[in-house]
Design a protein around this motif. Structure first.
Motif, PDB file in Angstrom:
ATOM      1  N   VAL A   9      36.876  44.730  48.451  1.00 62.01           N
ATOM      2  CA  VAL A   9      37.656  45.364  49.229  1.00 62.01           C
ATOM      3  C   VAL A   9      37.485  46.944  49.173  1.00 62.01           C
ATOM      4  O   VAL A   9      37.466  47.385  47.936  1.00 62.01           O
ATOM      5  N   GLU A  12      39.925  48.451  45.860  1.00 60.99           N
ATOM      6  CA  GLU A  12      39.413  47.749  44.525  1.00 60.99           C
ATOM      7  C   GLU A  12      38.190  48.091  44.075  1.00 60.99           C
ATOM      8  O   GLU A  12      37.173  47.352  44.174  1.00 60.99           O
ATOM      9  N   PRO A  54      42.149  40.883  47.157  1.00 60.95           N
ATOM     10  CA  PRO A  54      43.296  40.153  47.550  1.00 60.95           C
ATOM     11  C   PRO A  54      43.112  38.804  48.180  1.00 60.95           C
ATOM     12  O   PRO A  54      44.052  38.185  48.416  1.00 60.95           O
ATOM     13  N   ARG A 105      53.988  35.241  39.738  1.00 63.34           N
ATOM     14  CA  ARG A 105      52.976  36.359  39.910  1.00 63.34           C
ATOM     15  C   ARG A 105      53.272  37.338  38.776  1.00 63.34           C
ATOM     16  O   ARG A 105      54.298  37.573  37.964  1.00 63.34           O
ATOM     17  N   TRP A 132      47.401  42.158  38.513  1.00 59.57           N
ATOM     18  CA  TRP A 132      47.935  42.047  40.042  1.00 59.57           C
ATOM     19  C   TRP A 132      47.437  40.805  40.634  1.00 59.57           C
ATOM     20  O   TRP A 132      46.267  40.553  41.394  1.00 59.57           O
ATOM     21  N   HIS A 133      48.148  39.564  40.307  1.00 57.94           N
ATOM     22  CA  HIS A 133      47.583  38.340  40.501  1.00 57.94           C
ATOM     23  C   HIS A 133      48.593  37.309  40.586  1.00 57.94           C
ATOM     24  O   HIS A 133      49.692  37.200  40.151  1.00 57.94           O
ATOM     25  N   ILE A 180      45.638  50.493  45.034  1.00 65.43           N
ATOM     26  CA  ILE A 180      46.073  49.371  45.151  1.00 65.43           C
ATOM     27  C   ILE A 180      47.551  49.223  45.802  1.00 65.43           C
ATOM     28  O   ILE A 180      48.041  48.515  46.467  1.00 65.43           O
ATOM     29  N   ASN A 183      47.832  50.307  49.399  1.00 62.66           N
ATOM     30  CA  ASN A 183      47.314  49.516  50.196  1.00 62.66           C
ATOM     31  C   ASN A 183      47.633  47.683  50.118  1.00 62.66           C
ATOM     32  O   ASN A 183      47.420  47.114  51.017  1.00 62.66           O
ATOM     33  N   ASP A 184      48.443  47.519  49.057  1.00 60.57           N
ATOM     34  CA  ASP A 184      48.625  46.198  48.752  1.00 60.57           C
ATOM     35  C   ASP A 184      50.183  46.334  48.213  1.00 60.57           C
ATOM     36  O   ASP A 184      50.533  45.148  47.486  1.00 60.57           O
ATOM     37  N   PHE A 187      52.499  43.089  47.736  1.00 65.35           N
ATOM     38  CA  PHE A 187      52.639  41.982  46.621  1.00 65.35           C
ATOM     39  C   PHE A 187      53.693  42.109  45.899  1.00 65.35           C
ATOM     40  O   PHE A 187      53.755  41.146  45.016  1.00 65.35           O
ATOM     41  N   ASP A 189      57.011  41.641  45.045  1.00 64.36           N
ATOM     42  CA  ASP A 189      58.139  41.040  45.692  1.00 64.36           C
ATOM     43  C   ASP A 189      59.129  41.113  44.830  1.00 64.36           C
ATOM     44  O   ASP A 189      60.359  40.117  44.951  1.00 64.36           O
TER      45      ASP A 189
END
Length: 229
Positions: A9, A12, A54, A105, A132-133, A180, A183-184, A187, A189
């Motif tokens: 992406v 990343e 992602p 997470r 980040w997973h 990151i 754009n994300d 994630f 939460d």
């Protein structure tokens, strides 16, 4: 020596890995899978690097299996492979290990501990690294575990001395982390092992991350087989 870097992406990128390539004057090419770049050939490339993303390794996307076939080709030819996050999961799955959703997470600057392996030289007993997973990988048969954390037993492994898969991001720079977050961010939460964007931004990058990354990449570079002819 030719290095192929697979980028999944736009947000990343190789970050500190690219800095290492430049400092070592290694010839490298970034294959932007998200733009439709074809995969490199194992026969014409010496060292494979697979970045994060992602998407899930378990997604039914044809290019994911094509990428795993490429990983297997590199391994069968004795060539080094290095993967981070999604890349590490791709290596693990290519070697037959399970990929599964973790109980928690991990996102942000969280500690990992080393597992006493000497396969890649001496390592610090503990490191604070960028995660980040949500999914995790099992330990491939024949691999040696390098790192673990409180919620992820397999944070990294080495296979056959020249294949390394990591669940986290040694390669992070302030710029790559900001990309990151921009754009994300969804994630994050608020669960037990995720930090806020502010906490992530306020954490200086430990110098040990770059040092250990470069040491691992140097070791893999030294394992590149001599070209015949």
């Amino acid at each position: 020596m030719k290095i192929a870097i697979l980028q999944h992406v736009a947000f990343e990128g190789p970050a500190e890995i690219e800095n290492w390539c430049r400092q070592t004057r290694a010839e490298y090419k970034i294959y932007r899978i998200f733009q439709g770049d074809p995969l490199p050939s194992a026969e014409e490339t010496d060292f494979l690097v697979i970045l994060g993303g992602p998407m899930s390794v378990l997604d039914e996307l044809p290019w994911l299996e094509q990428e795993r076939q490429l990983i297997r080709a590199f391994i069968s030819q004795g060539k080094p492979v290095f993967g981070v996050c999604l890349g590490g999961q791709q290596i693990a799955k290519a070697l037959g290990a399970a990929i599964f959703q973790g109980a928690d997470r991990e996102a942000g600057w969280l500690p990992i501990r080393t597992m006493g392996s000497t396969a890649v030289g001496d390592l610090p007993e503990e490191l604070v690294v960028f995660h980040w997973h949500g999914e995790q990988f099992g330990l491939p048969e024949g691999a040696e575990r390098l790192f673990a954390s409180e919620v992820c037993a397999n944070q990294g492994f080495v296979y056959n001395g020249n294949v390394i898969g990591l669940q986290f991001h040694f390669e992070s720079t302030q710029e790559s982390i900001e990309s990151i977050l921009q754009n994300d961010a969804a994630f994050l939460d608020g669960s037990a092992h995720t930090q806020t964007a502010a906490e992530i931004r306020n954490q200086p990058i430990p110098a040990s991350n770059r040092e250990v990354l470069y040491r691992l990449l140097d070791r893999l570079k030294a394992s590149v087989p001599d070209r015949k002819g």
